[in-house]
Design an enzyme around this catalytic site. Sequence first.
Site, short mmCIF file in Angstrom:
data_model
loop_
_atom_site.label_atom_id
_atom_site.label_comp_id
_atom_site.label_asym_id
_atom_site.label_seq_id
_atom_site.Cartn_x
_atom_site.Cartn_y
_atom_site.Cartn_z
N ASP A 28 3.36 -3.91 -14.42
CA ASP A 28 3.33 -5.36 -14.52
C ASP A 28 4.16 -5.94 -13.41
O ASP A 28 5.08 -5.35 -12.93
CB ASP A 28 3.93 -5.78 -15.86
CG ASP A 28 2.90 -5.74 -16.95
OD1 ASP A 28 1.94 -6.50 -16.84
OD2 ASP A 28 3.07 -4.97 -17.90
N HIS A 58 2.78 -8.03 -4.14
CA HIS A 58 3.63 -7.21 -5.01
C HIS A 58 2.78 -6.20 -5.78
O HIS A 58 3.07 -5.01 -5.82
CB HIS A 58 4.41 -8.10 -5.98
CG HIS A 58 5.17 -7.34 -7.03
ND1 HIS A 58 6.53 -7.11 -6.95
CD2 HIS A 58 4.77 -6.70 -8.16
CE1 HIS A 58 6.92 -6.39 -7.98
NE2 HIS A 58 5.87 -6.13 -8.74
N GLU A 59 1.69 -6.69 -6.36
CA GLU A 59 0.84 -5.80 -7.16
C GLU A 59 0.19 -4.72 -6.30
O GLU A 59 0.18 -3.55 -6.65
CB GLU A 59 -0.23 -6.60 -7.89
CG GLU A 59 0.31 -7.57 -8.94
CD GLU A 59 1.30 -6.93 -9.89
OE1 GLU A 59 1.16 -5.74 -10.20
OE2 GLU A 59 2.25 -7.62 -10.31
N HIS A 100 2.22 -1.73 -5.49
CA HIS A 100 2.33 -0.63 -6.46
C HIS A 100 1.36 0.49 -6.09
O HIS A 100 1.68 1.67 -6.20
CB HIS A 100 1.97 -1.12 -7.87
CG HIS A 100 3.10 -1.83 -8.55
ND1 HIS A 100 4.28 -1.22 -8.85
CD2 HIS A 100 3.21 -3.10 -8.99
CE1 HIS A 100 5.09 -2.09 -9.46
NE2 HIS A 100 4.46 -3.24 -9.55
N GLU A 132 8.94 -1.48 -8.23
CA GLU A 132 8.89 -2.95 -8.26
C GLU A 132 9.52 -3.53 -7.00
O GLU A 132 9.03 -4.50 -6.43
CB GLU A 132 9.66 -3.48 -9.49
CG GLU A 132 9.16 -2.97 -10.83
CD GLU A 132 7.75 -3.40 -11.13
OE1 GLU A 132 7.33 -4.46 -10.61
OE2 GLU A 132 7.04 -2.70 -11.88
#
Length: 800
Positions: free
Chosen positions: A326, A546-547, A550, A576
């Site tokens: 998340d 950001h996502e 990952h 993260e």
Amino acid sequence: MRHFFSTAIVVASLAGHIYGHRHAAPSNYDEAPVRQRKTLGIRTNGFTPMDKSMCPMKVAKVFIEDVLSQTAADGLSYRIRDDSYTDKNTGVTHVFARQLVNGLDVADGDMNINIKDGMVISYGNSFFKGTPPVASLEHILTGELRDPRVEACTAARQHLRANRDSYAEQFVMGTHEPIAPEAVQNIHDNCATAFDAPSFATDDIMDFRAALLQFMHTATPNSKLSEDIEENFHSYKEKMDITPVNHFDSPNSRNDVEFTVGNVPDTVNPVKAKLMYTQVPNQAGDGTDLQLVWKFEVEMEDNWYEAAVSVQPPHKIVHVVDWASDSYVPIPKKPVVTEYNVFPWGVNDPAEGERSIEKESFDKLASPAGWHAIPVANDPSLRNVRLRSSDFWRNTTTTWGNNVFAQENWEGANAYIDNYRPDAGQSKNFDFKYDPKETEKVDALAEAKKYINTTVTQLFYTTNLVHDLYYRYGFDEVAGNFQQYNFGRGGRENDGVIANAQDGSGYNNANFMTPPDGQNGRMRMYLWNTAIPYRDGDLEAGIVIHELSHGLSTRLTGGPLNSGCLGWGESGGMGEGWGDFLATTIRSNKTYSDYPMGAWAANRDQGIRNFVYSLDTAVNPSVYKTLDKPGYWGVHAIGEVWAEILWVVSQRLIEKHGYSEDLFPPAPNDDGSVPPGDFYRTTTVQGKPLVPKHGNSLIVQLVINGMKLQPCRPTFFHARDAIIAADQVLTEGENFCTLWKGFAERGLGVDAKIEGQTPWGGGVRTNGFAVPPACQGETEPEEPKEPEHGDKKKKKHKKD
Ligand SMILES: *[C@@H]1O[C@H](CO)[C@@H](O)[C@H](O)[C@H]1NC(C)=O
Ligand SMILES: *[C@@H]1O[C@H](CO)[C@@H](O)[C@H](O)[C@H]1NC(C)=O
Ligand SMILES: *[C@@H]1O[C@H](CO)[C@@H](O)[C@H](O)[C@H]1NC(C)=O
């Protein structure tokens, strides 16, 4: 009828999205990588560097065998994973080895070895070092495995049968009043397969269905389903549809005991089940034992778990990693017809700039076929269609291409192929309206849906640019990037990013699921109900970056086929942190500013983290020791400390090397070679890697190269050392002192330490502000100067 089913005792609840069991997988590396970075040699256990020309795989084998020979025990071996690769730019070969015991994988027995010019420059090692269990695989499979717990189970079973035979299932699933305390204890501790004879015969050991149902019972967020599994355990079990997986492709994997399982409740794709060992803390607490587990890969709507569940009852969840995380430009190189009305690259969000018409500025190296072409054979929407056309490519006028499938997902479900996506038609002009109106709260969702064309277009555009950018820094096919088709350049394909806009499964968040190379990444972007009109995360580039990061860090750390290296603790936190750091670096410009994360979507100047990223310790006081504070156990809090440290380091590199307006390297020449432009240093030496000239581009390169060098389940120390090693490889260590000084500013200097840390976490940290002796004088030609804080005033987030 055998009742293989078992265990009641679910170890822990799935707290949040990531849940590391206390006895989480170990990450006990022999030593941090590159302790000898200055010499680039190794000094390990009598191993002598090979000659330069020796094949890296050979070097790796000699090295691993040398390490293994330190362990006297028989029955230990390894295989070199075939996702090992050589980095085109640096020439470093990243070799990933998996330990084998009795022919089975040790799930967390990983070694990564980085080799250049015939030498091991660094490595990480979490191989099991004890004496392997005597049982050979044959013993296990033929049921000759004897365990003292079997006896205990038998006794408990007899006791219980004499008492309350009929309560069997409820009891085992933990829903019934205890019967006799000692018996219950006995069963809880020792077996839980209490009722019908646990014969431990071949097919019992091989019957993982109970273990899997036990896991699903714990993992499903649907409490009704949990209850139903308890009540109808056998029918769920019988419904499972099991197919053995045969490997024909790799001689290494012929021992694998692997299955796919259909009809597993609450999953969206067949589960993969594989028999393996995993390491658990030994009784003395000073090392590990091996435990036989089923490793499941379970894809659910909201989670994608890799879980190890003990083979023998009680089926404990030994560890679990959630592949879901998340979250919380320039570049027109070769203009083509397609155009998008979007917030351009570098504009972080609608508060920071206006939309403009941008061209499909795909990078010729990263996306040779552009963003809107996909081979027919790799197009999942054509899987069941017999095409008459014999064309290789299919060209689209929608947000559907080789790197990304972008669409709405209002339903919040797993399906994506038939979901709505904008179609620009023959004009190829993705120019849609964005004019959200203030409405009553009840109408805010409907209002947001009105601009779905815009938001999916933006998501497609940002995701493709991030694909191309990271590609140019080395996240290419062999490194495990996300593409449907790999142009024959290696790696596993059919794994473009499934990017869902306005996903209906949540609000005020975003997430990314990263399975191993060869399986699609899945990104879900949410609306934020933090204001009316709602704010749409798809329009905030920082959240999207950001996502997507990952996917980058998970595929690079520990190799493309190991998605379990950034599961929790410091390594999960850095997962993260890299995303925040890269998003912040991408939005930054030549004039220094502090930046929040997610401020627009969250409608909060401060953003979604505790602190704004800043050089100023009064604004962001995070240091290494901050990790010991209450509230810093979660991955996002840990991540923001890491991102802050990287931010400080990056500014020091910028002071030294200046700032590149454009993070994208120059377009390649027609022969595929890359001109240095003003981007790379010019080098006259053949075969030297391309080195970004400026501080901001250099740090991006070092961070990405560091991910490739660091071991699986890295700590802050491992990741710091890997960045310094990356500089050694790339520039022969010219930034050694700048990097150390940057890390030391925030407590991660050479004397930083952690005491009492077990491979499973914990410990007390001490900040270290010291740099290596070589950096204590004026040995480095650098003149630290004050950053330009010219633009420090907080940015206003205007109302929509
Ligand atoms: C479709 O895409 C391929 C790959 O980019 C390209 O070679 C081809 O010319 C395109 N075809 C059309 C009709 O645009
Ligand atoms: C999206 O764009 C299509 C094509 O231009 C248009 O027909 C449709 O009405 C648009 N959808 C919305 C919700 O505006
Ligand atoms: C640089 O970024 C800051 C913060 O986003 C912004 O206020 C400033 O206008 C930008 N400067 C330039 C030259 O774009």
